[in-house]
Design a protein around this motif. Sequence first.
Motif, PDB file in Angstrom:
ATOM      1  N   ILE A 102     -20.379  -4.300   2.195  1.00 34.40           N
ATOM      2  CA  ILE A 102     -21.790  -4.042   2.597  1.00 34.40           C
ATOM      3  C   ILE A 102     -22.050  -2.695   1.995  1.00 34.40           C
ATOM      4  O   ILE A 102     -21.850  -1.751   2.941  1.00 34.40           O
ATOM      5  CB  ILE A 102     -22.315  -4.357   3.721  1.00 34.40           C
ATOM      6  N   PRO A 103     -22.943  -2.259   1.288  1.00 29.86           N
ATOM      7  CA  PRO A 103     -23.024  -0.717   0.782  1.00 29.86           C
ATOM      8  C   PRO A 103     -24.039  -0.351   1.913  1.00 29.86           C
ATOM      9  O   PRO A 103     -24.806  -0.704   2.350  1.00 29.86           O
ATOM     10  CB  PRO A 103     -23.857  -0.955  -0.677  1.00 29.86           C
ATOM     11  N   HIS A 104     -23.584   1.137   2.112  1.00 31.60           N
ATOM     12  CA  HIS A 104     -24.210   1.969   3.043  1.00 31.60           C
ATOM     13  C   HIS A 104     -26.015   2.236   2.519  1.00 31.60           C
ATOM     14  O   HIS A 104     -26.777   2.006   3.603  1.00 31.60           O
ATOM     15  CB  HIS A 104     -23.757   3.220   3.102  1.00 31.60           C
ATOM     16  N   ASN A 105     -26.216   2.020   1.528  1.00 35.38           N
ATOM     17  CA  ASN A 105     -27.573   2.074   0.928  1.00 35.38           C
ATOM     18  C   ASN A 105     -27.729   1.493  -0.507  1.00 35.38           C
ATOM     19  O   ASN A 105     -27.630   2.154  -1.128  1.00 35.38           O
ATOM     20  CB  ASN A 105     -27.826   3.771   0.780  1.00 35.38           C
ATOM     21  N   ARG A 106     -28.073   0.392   0.043  1.00 35.53           N
ATOM     22  CA  ARG A 106     -28.140  -0.479  -1.017  1.00 35.53           C
ATOM     23  C   ARG A 106     -29.207  -0.227  -2.281  1.00 35.53           C
ATOM     24  O   ARG A 106     -28.827  -0.372  -3.314  1.00 35.53           O
ATOM     25  CB  ARG A 106     -28.604  -2.045  -0.555  1.00 35.53           C
ATOM     26  N   SER A 107     -30.029   0.484  -1.905  1.00 34.05           N
ATOM     27  CA  SER A 107     -31.149   0.721  -2.835  1.00 34.05           C
ATOM     28  C   SER A 107     -30.912   1.770  -3.936  1.00 34.05           C
ATOM     29  O   SER A 107     -31.477   1.758  -5.023  1.00 34.05           O
ATOM     30  CB  SER A 107     -32.429   1.093  -1.974  1.00 34.05           C
ATOM     31  N   SER A 108     -29.707   2.447  -3.286  1.00 30.54           N
ATOM     32  CA  SER A 108     -29.303   3.799  -4.196  1.00 30.54           C
ATOM     33  C   SER A 108     -28.318   3.124  -5.029  1.00 30.54           C
ATOM     34  O   SER A 108     -27.633   3.940  -6.010  1.00 30.54           O
ATOM     35  CB  SER A 108     -28.982   4.835  -3.381  1.00 30.54           C
ATOM     36  N   VAL A 109     -27.731   1.931  -5.020  1.00 31.17           N
ATOM     37  CA  VAL A 109     -26.515   1.499  -5.669  1.00 31.17           C
ATOM     38  C   VAL A 109     -27.056   0.784  -7.070  1.00 31.17           C
ATOM     39  O   VAL A 109     -27.922  -0.331  -6.964  1.00 31.17           O
ATOM     40  CB  VAL A 109     -25.699   0.492  -4.879  1.00 31.17           C
ATOM     41  N   SER A 110     -26.440   0.943  -8.168  1.00 34.87           N
ATOM     42  CA  SER A 110     -27.035   0.250  -9.453  1.00 34.87           C
ATOM     43  C   SER A 110     -26.678  -1.420  -9.274  1.00 34.87           C
ATOM     44  O   SER A 110     -25.588  -1.678  -8.484  1.00 34.87           O
ATOM     45  CB  SER A 110     -26.489   0.564 -10.499  1.00 34.87           C
ATOM     46  N   LYS A 111     -27.341  -2.231  -9.820  1.00 36.13           N
ATOM     47  CA  LYS A 111     -26.927  -3.597 -10.034  1.00 36.13           C
ATOM     48  C   LYS A 111     -25.288  -3.727 -10.419  1.00 36.13           C
ATOM     49  O   LYS A 111     -24.876  -4.576  -9.997  1.00 36.13           O
ATOM     50  CB  LYS A 111     -27.984  -4.376 -10.948  1.00 36.13           C
TER      51      LYS A 111
ATOM     52  N   GLY B 181     -14.108 -12.801  -0.742  1.00 33.73           N
ATOM     53  CA  GLY B 181     -15.211 -12.285  -0.274  1.00 33.73           C
ATOM     54  C   GLY B 181     -16.188 -11.636  -1.201  1.00 33.73           C
ATOM     55  O   GLY B 181     -15.933 -10.923  -1.936  1.00 33.73           O
ATOM     56  N   LEU B 182     -17.260 -12.190  -1.229  1.00 34.02           N
ATOM     57  CA  LEU B 182     -18.562 -11.860  -1.994  1.00 34.02           C
ATOM     58  C   LEU B 182     -19.671 -10.961  -1.425  1.00 34.02           C
ATOM     59  O   LEU B 182     -20.214 -11.657  -0.389  1.00 34.02           O
ATOM     60  CB  LEU B 182     -19.020 -13.077  -2.914  1.00 34.02           C
ATOM     61  N   GLY B 183     -20.039  -9.783  -2.016  1.00 35.42           N
ATOM     62  CA  GLY B 183     -21.144  -9.118  -1.285  1.00 35.42           C
ATOM     63  C   GLY B 183     -22.392 -10.037  -1.906  1.00 35.42           C
ATOM     64  O   GLY B 183     -22.502 -10.988  -2.559  1.00 35.42           O
ATOM     65  N   ALA B 184     -23.499  -9.846  -1.234  1.00 35.58           N
ATOM     66  CA  ALA B 184     -24.935 -10.269  -1.378  1.00 35.58           C
ATOM     67  C   ALA B 184     -25.240 -10.378  -3.087  1.00 35.58           C
ATOM     68  O   ALA B 184     -25.988 -11.552  -3.329  1.00 35.58           O
ATOM     69  CB  ALA B 184     -25.917  -9.873  -0.449  1.00 35.58           C
ATOM     70  N   ASP B 185     -24.778  -9.427  -3.633  1.00 33.89           N
ATOM     71  CA  ASP B 185     -25.271  -9.472  -5.173  1.00 33.89           C
ATOM     72  C   ASP B 185     -24.219  -9.765  -5.956  1.00 33.89           C
ATOM     73  O   ASP B 185     -24.305  -9.777  -7.254  1.00 33.89           O
ATOM     74  CB  ASP B 185     -25.867  -8.014  -5.475  1.00 33.89           C
ATOM     75  N   VAL B 186     -23.149 -10.519  -5.529  1.00 32.12           N
ATOM     76  CA  VAL B 186     -22.212 -10.716  -6.337  1.00 32.12           C
ATOM     77  C   VAL B 186     -21.858 -12.258  -6.597  1.00 32.12           C
ATOM     78  O   VAL B 186     -22.136 -13.064  -5.864  1.00 32.12           O
ATOM     79  CB  VAL B 186     -20.654 -10.513  -5.653  1.00 32.12           C
TER      80      VAL B 186
END
Length: 278
Positions: free
Chosen positions: A73-82, A132-137
């Motif tokens: 889970i990224p700390h700040n998802r909005s700042s991470v590129s797709k 294990g897959l993150g939400a956008d994977v």
Amino acid sequence: EYLLADTLPVYRNNTATRAQASLWNGNITLLKEAFDKSAANDEILLETRLDADDGLHRNFVETVQEESTKYLIPHNRSSVSKKELEKFWRIWCVDANIQWHPSTPYKGGTPEEGFLVEDYHSKCVTPGLTYGLGADVHISSIPTLKHHQVLKKVEKCRSSSRQKSCVTRLKSLYPGAIRARTATSAGMAGVGTRNKSGGGEHGNKQDELWKSIHNAFSTSSPNVRNTRELIIDRAPEIAADNLKGQCTPGHSCKGRSNSRLEELIQNGKKENIEADAT
């Protein structure tokens, strides 16, 4: 609850017919909705391999869930590129496992609870192999590999970092898995064979190994003895059922497995004939 033969048709949104064929228990529509909802809610998806005749350490699920929450889970998802979000995946596999043999694979007698063999593999064994897959994977972001290829092809995770796109071995769980070497085995590796040597090393560790087994898997000596007796008594019937599934779609197809299963069946028939004669 869902029982899946193959998750890929569900993940990849293939034809409804193929996806339904891979689902042995549960509703395919509800399952797909669950996958979609997990992605929309920034949730992690975990998939673990486990055969019906194997077992996992009692803390396995808790450990993997905690680590996946920490790393995927990224700390700040909005700042991470797709593109970077697609790297939020990990693979876990157990480190040590123990094989349980109803009859010792070595020369000599077998204890009432059966015989244990400690096993450290240089590859990921199937019980406990977890993706294990993150939400956008998407599942396609993870390399499609056989279990014995994972440690060779995927970068190993560094223990002191929040590294992604890597594989880690669960060394904190000992033993991480127990594998039954019985007629239920698909590959039949090491089932019912007796080697000339090697039993001394393992034989001297039986008390120690059984303590680890009872602690890690919450087993009891009476239950193990009852299970061993049942498997030995019904070995021919179990082998016959196993043989039916050999070389069918999605299952193992090894000549030596078929031969060993046929041998168990014939031995059972011979014992029945001798019993009737007496």
